[in-house]
Scaffold this motif. Structure first.
Motif, PDB file in Angstrom:
ATOM      1  N   ILE A  19       1.102  -1.703   0.093  1.00 44.96           N
ATOM      2  CA  ILE A  19       0.218   0.554   0.216  1.00 44.96           C
ATOM      3  C   ILE A  19       0.488   1.477  -0.144  1.00 44.96           C
ATOM      4  CG2 ILE A  19      -1.207   1.403   1.279  1.00 44.96           C
ATOM      5  CD1 ILE A  19      -2.645  -1.165   2.358  1.00 44.96           C
ATOM      6  N   VAL A  20       2.333   0.783   0.579  1.00 42.45           N
ATOM      7  CA  VAL A  20       2.833   1.951   0.928  1.00 42.45           C
ATOM      8  C   VAL A  20       3.847   2.590  -0.289  1.00 42.45           C
ATOM      9  CG1 VAL A  20       4.922   3.057   1.864  1.00 42.45           C
ATOM     10  CG2 VAL A  20       3.440   2.139   3.619  1.00 42.45           C
ATOM     11  N   GLY A  21       4.051   1.333  -1.048  1.00 43.75           N
ATOM     12  CA  GLY A  21       4.543   1.879  -2.273  1.00 43.75           C
ATOM     13  C   GLY A  21       4.020   1.947  -3.282  1.00 43.75           C
ATOM     14  N   GLY A  22       2.501   1.453  -3.834  1.00 44.69           N
ATOM     15  CA  GLY A  22       1.529   1.987  -4.259  1.00 44.69           C
ATOM     16  C   GLY A  22       1.470   3.627  -4.142  1.00 44.69           C
ATOM     17  N   VAL A  23       0.761   4.046  -3.084  1.00 46.38           N
ATOM     18  CA  VAL A  23       0.311   5.742  -3.245  1.00 46.38           C
ATOM     19  C   VAL A  23       2.600   6.478  -3.543  1.00 46.38           C
ATOM     20  CG1 VAL A  23       0.724   7.273  -1.021  1.00 46.38           C
ATOM     21  CG2 VAL A  23      -0.803   5.502  -1.095  1.00 46.38           C
ATOM     22  N   ALA A  24       3.397   5.390  -2.837  1.00 43.59           N
ATOM     23  CA  ALA A  24       4.421   5.885  -3.364  1.00 43.59           C
ATOM     24  C   ALA A  24       4.842   6.656  -4.766  1.00 43.59           C
ATOM     25  CB  ALA A  24       5.866   5.170  -2.748  1.00 43.59           C
ATOM     26  N   VAL A  25       4.382   5.392  -5.392  1.00 44.21           N
ATOM     27  CA  VAL A  25       4.686   5.503  -7.177  1.00 44.21           C
ATOM     28  C   VAL A  25       3.916   5.976  -7.499  1.00 44.21           C
ATOM     29  CG1 VAL A  25       4.372   3.762  -8.926  1.00 44.21           C
ATOM     30  CG2 VAL A  25       5.454   2.869  -7.004  1.00 44.21           C
ATOM     31  N   PHE A  26       2.323   6.562  -7.114  1.00 48.85           N
ATOM     32  CA  PHE A  26       1.920   6.895  -7.704  1.00 48.85           C
ATOM     33  C   PHE A  26       1.739   8.649  -7.595  1.00 48.85           C
ATOM     34  CE2 PHE A  26      -2.878   9.110  -7.459  1.00 48.85           C
ATOM     35  CZ  PHE A  26      -3.563   8.835  -9.031  1.00 48.85           C
ATOM     36  N   CYS A  27       2.000   9.134  -6.176  1.00 44.69           N
ATOM     37  CA  CYS A  27       2.039  10.061  -6.225  1.00 44.69           C
ATOM     38  C   CYS A  27       3.936  10.447  -6.683  1.00 44.69           C
ATOM     39  CB  CYS A  27       3.329  10.551  -4.176  1.00 44.69           C
ATOM     40  SG  CYS A  27       2.126  10.457  -4.055  1.00 44.69           S
ATOM     41  N   LEU A  28       4.455   9.671  -7.071  1.00 51.54           N
ATOM     42  CA  LEU A  28       5.709  10.018  -7.961  1.00 51.54           C
ATOM     43  C   LEU A  28       5.063  11.048  -9.514  1.00 51.54           C
ATOM     44  CD1 LEU A  28       8.500   8.169  -6.838  1.00 51.54           C
ATOM     45  CD2 LEU A  28       8.119  10.157  -6.924  1.00 51.54           C
ATOM     46  N   THR A  29       3.993   9.246  -9.995  1.00 46.85           N
ATOM     47  CA  THR A  29       3.784   9.444 -11.509  1.00 46.85           C
ATOM     48  C   THR A  29       3.231  10.623 -11.245  1.00 46.85           C
ATOM     49  OG1 THR A  29       3.854   7.430 -11.494  1.00 46.85           O
ATOM     50  CG2 THR A  29       2.127   8.723 -12.846  1.00 46.85           C
ATOM     51  N   LEU A  30       2.155  11.326 -10.984  1.00 41.87           N
ATOM     52  CA  LEU A  30       1.743  12.440 -10.145  1.00 41.87           C
ATOM     53  C   LEU A  30       2.454  13.842 -10.546  1.00 41.87           C
ATOM     54  CD1 LEU A  30      -1.822  11.909  -8.764  1.00 41.87           C
ATOM     55  CD2 LEU A  30      -1.495  12.224 -11.056  1.00 41.87           C
ATOM     56  N   ILE A  31       3.007  13.782  -9.683  1.00 41.32           N
ATOM     57  CA  ILE A  31       4.304  15.248  -9.995  1.00 41.32           C
ATOM     58  C   ILE A  31       5.127  14.825 -10.531  1.00 41.32           C
ATOM     59  CG2 ILE A  31       6.699  15.593  -8.848  1.00 41.32           C
ATOM     60  CD1 ILE A  31       6.094  14.591  -5.679  1.00 41.32           C
ATOM     61  N   THR A  32       5.466  13.643 -11.631  1.00 46.31           N
ATOM     62  CA  THR A  32       6.142  13.655 -13.040  1.00 46.31           C
ATOM     63  C   THR A  32       5.608  13.901 -14.041  1.00 46.31           C
ATOM     64  OG1 THR A  32       7.681  11.955 -12.486  1.00 46.31           O
ATOM     65  CG2 THR A  32       7.590  12.094 -14.768  1.00 46.31           C
ATOM     66  N   TRP A  33       4.478  13.765 -14.170  1.00 43.36           N
ATOM     67  CA  TRP A  33       3.452  13.588 -15.008  1.00 43.36           C
ATOM     68  C   TRP A  33       2.853  15.702 -15.006  1.00 43.36           C
ATOM     69  CZ3 TRP A  33      -1.990  15.611 -14.307  1.00 43.36           C
ATOM     70  CH2 TRP A  33      -2.641  16.146 -15.633  1.00 43.36           C
ATOM     71  N   ALA A  34       2.765  16.064 -14.306  1.00 42.57           N
ATOM     72  CA  ALA A  34       1.891  17.560 -13.423  1.00 42.57           C
ATOM     73  C   ALA A  34       3.432  18.477 -14.775  1.00 42.57           C
ATOM     74  CB  ALA A  34       2.269  18.374 -12.117  1.00 42.57           C
ATOM     75  N   LEU A  35       4.860  17.592 -13.630  1.00 42.33           N
ATOM     76  CA  LEU A  35       6.226  18.554 -14.466  1.00 42.33           C
ATOM     77  C   LEU A  35       6.985  18.743 -15.849  1.00 42.33           C
ATOM     78  CD1 LEU A  35       8.528  17.748 -11.577  1.00 42.33           C
ATOM     79  CD2 LEU A  35       7.219  19.873 -11.844  1.00 42.33           C
ATOM     80  N   LEU A  36       5.874  17.490 -16.366  1.00 42.55           N
ATOM     81  CA  LEU A  36       6.294  17.352 -17.688  1.00 42.55           C
ATOM     82  C   LEU A  36       5.338  18.380 -18.820  1.00 42.55           C
ATOM     83  CD1 LEU A  36       7.761  13.977 -18.523  1.00 42.55           C
ATOM     84  CD2 LEU A  36       8.443  15.901 -18.905  1.00 42.55           C
ATOM     85  N   ARG A  37       3.818  18.039 -18.297  1.00 44.59           N
ATOM     86  CA  ARG A  37       3.158  19.138 -18.564  1.00 44.59           C
ATOM     87  C   ARG A  37       3.567  20.279 -18.436  1.00 44.59           C
ATOM     88  NH1 ARG A  37      -1.215  16.426 -21.819  1.00 44.59           N
ATOM     89  NH2 ARG A  37      -2.424  18.193 -22.065  1.00 44.59           N
ATOM     90  N   SER A  38       3.804  21.343 -17.160  1.00 47.55           N
ATOM     91  CA  SER A  38       3.797  21.921 -17.404  1.00 47.55           C
ATOM     92  C   SER A  38       4.760  22.883 -18.271  1.00 47.55           C
ATOM     93  CB  SER A  38       4.142  21.941 -15.468  1.00 47.55           C
ATOM     94  OG  SER A  38       3.150  21.849 -14.561  1.00 47.55           O
ATOM     95  N   ILE A  39       6.348  22.047 -17.721  1.00 48.82           N
ATOM     96  CA  ILE A  39       7.311  22.372 -19.075  1.00 48.82           C
ATOM     97  C   ILE A  39       6.051  22.748 -20.591  1.00 48.82           C
ATOM     98  CG2 ILE A  39       8.584  21.829 -20.056  1.00 48.82           C
ATOM     99  CD1 ILE A  39      10.139  20.378 -17.099  1.00 48.82           C
ATOM    100  N   GLY A  40       6.238  21.525 -20.711  1.00 52.39           N
ATOM    101  CA  GLY A  40       5.347  21.632 -22.068  1.00 52.39           C
ATOM    102  C   GLY A  40       4.266  22.940 -22.519  1.00 52.39           C
ATOM    103  N   GLU A  41       3.723  23.360 -21.842  1.00 51.45           N
ATOM    104  CA  GLU A  41       2.365  24.251 -21.709  1.00 51.45           C
ATOM    105  C   GLU A  41       3.521  25.458 -21.093  1.00 51.45           C
ATOM    106  OE1 GLU A  41      -0.393  24.791 -22.671  1.00 51.45           O
ATOM    107  OE2 GLU A  41      -0.372  22.279 -23.032  1.00 51.45           O
ATOM    108  N   ILE A  42       4.489  26.222 -21.051  1.00 52.93           N
ATOM    109  CA  ILE A  42       5.171  26.986 -20.288  1.00 52.93           C
ATOM    110  C   ILE A  42       6.333  27.383 -21.305  1.00 52.93           C
ATOM    111  CG2 ILE A  42       6.838  28.194 -19.410  1.00 52.93           C
ATOM    112  CD1 ILE A  42       6.131  26.728 -16.927  1.00 52.93           C
ATOM    113  N   SER A  43       6.165  26.182 -22.480  1.00 50.14           N
ATOM    114  CA  SER A  43       7.066  26.007 -23.471  1.00 50.14           C
ATOM    115  C   SER A  43       6.157  27.254 -24.453  1.00 50.14           C
ATOM    116  CB  SER A  43       8.159  25.209 -24.183  1.00 50.14           C
ATOM    117  OG  SER A  43       8.712  25.568 -25.195  1.00 50.14           O
ATOM    118  N   ARG A  44       5.136  26.497 -24.918  1.00 48.44           N
ATOM    119  CA  ARG A  44       3.758  26.846 -25.624  1.00 48.44           C
ATOM    120  C   ARG A  44       3.449  28.108 -25.650  1.00 48.44           C
ATOM    121  NH1 ARG A  44      -1.082  27.702 -25.591  1.00 48.44           N
ATOM    122  NH2 ARG A  44      -1.270  27.224 -23.482  1.00 48.44           N
ATOM    123  N   MET A  45       3.216  28.317 -24.300  1.00 44.64           N
ATOM    124  CA  MET A  45       2.824  29.883 -24.078  1.00 44.64           C
ATOM    125  C   MET A  45       4.073  31.050 -24.337  1.00 44.64           C
ATOM    126  SD  MET A  45       0.227  29.559 -20.640  1.00 44.64           S
ATOM    127  CE  MET A  45       1.750  29.614 -19.585  1.00 44.64           C
TER     128      MET A  45
END
Length: 136
Positions: free
Chosen positions: A103-129
């Protein structure tokens, strides 16, 4: 425009009999008859419309790579989270607190996934803007 005993409907381009005042296909009124001056000159009307401008893509290549990579990593992260949560089923119960660890590993993997997703999307959107701001 009269052709022999017919007139051409300007709405649907159908030839209609001369004795009918409305087009049977689309219901458009018969156009007014223009007095003929007697000369046989042909008048050609050329409609010069501006060529359609190609719509610019929202993202350039590097931005679309970031956006697509973020989405792919999100999907893979969700699968990894599910696999981590289901892992106690496939391992022996010899490991203490295996359910809690999964359960702890699943939460950690999910949190890291969301953080990575948000960072990559944000960098792409900032570059576009920034690019769009420079283009203006």
């Amino acid at each position: 425009m009269e052709l022999n005993n017919e007139w051409l409907c300007r709405n649907c381009n159908m030839l209609v009999a001369d004795d009918v005042d409305k087009c049977p296909k689309c219901g458009a009124e018969r156009p007014e008859i223009v007095a003929d001056e007697g000369d046989d000159e042909t008048v050609v009307v050329v409609d010069e419309t501006k060529p359609l401008h190609r719509k610019k893509a929202k993202y350039i290549f590097r931005e679309s790579v970031l956006i697509n990579a973020a989405d792919i990593l999100l999907i893979l992260g969700i699968f990894a989270t599910i696999a981590t949560l289901l892992s106690p089923i496939f391992f022996a119960d010899t490991i203490q607190n295996i359910k809690l660890i999964s359960i702890v590993g699943g939460v950690a993997v999910f949190c890291l996934t969301l953080i990575t997703w948000a960072l990559l999307r944000s960098i792409g959107e900032i570059s576009r803007m920034l690019r769009e701001r420079e283009d203006k």
